[in-house]
Design a protein around this motif. Structure first.
Motif, short mmCIF file in Angstrom:
data_model
loop_
_atom_site.label_atom_id
_atom_site.label_comp_id
_atom_site.label_asym_id
_atom_site.label_seq_id
_atom_site.Cartn_x
_atom_site.Cartn_y
_atom_site.Cartn_z
N LEU A 38 0.83 -1.21 0.00
CA LEU A 38 0.00 0.00 0.00
C LEU A 38 0.87 1.26 0.00
N PRO A 39 1.47 1.59 -1.15
CA PRO A 39 2.32 2.78 -1.18
C PRO A 39 1.51 4.04 -0.88
N ASP A 40 2.09 4.89 -0.08
CA ASP A 40 1.40 6.10 0.35
C ASP A 40 2.44 7.19 0.57
N ASP A 41 2.17 8.42 0.09
CA ASP A 41 3.12 9.51 0.25
C ASP A 41 3.34 9.87 1.71
N LEU A 42 2.28 9.90 2.49
CA LEU A 42 2.42 10.24 3.90
C LEU A 42 3.27 9.21 4.63
N PHE A 43 3.06 7.95 4.32
CA PHE A 43 3.84 6.89 4.96
C PHE A 43 5.31 7.00 4.58
#
Length: 75
Positions: A38-43
């Motif tokens: 689950l790629p996420d910018d915030l993560f």
């Protein structure tokens, strides 16, 4: 269990060191899986904090290892 033994006897040092290293390894696997699935910018922005937490767990394991060696010498 052989993982927690030293010279054929149960060792507190080996137990605590193995436990904390297993926790650090499991946490790093969970973080890696989270980033991969689950790629996420915030993560991605907090990845440095996660790396710091892993470094903290590893340093705790090293401290517990040396503390346990002292306990093993006393007993």
């Amino acid at each position: 269990m052989r993982l927690f033994e030293k010279n054929g006897r149960f060792s507190k040092t080996a137990f605590w060191f193995s436990l904390f290293m297993a926790l650090a390894f499991a946490f790093s696997l969970a973080v890696s899986a989270r980033v991969a699935l689950l790629p996420d910018d915030l993560f991605a922005e907090v990845a440095a904090s996660i790396t710091g937490l892993l470094a903290g767990l590893t340093s705790m394991a090293a401290m517990i290892y040396s503390w346990g060696k002292k306990l093993d010498r006393k007993s």
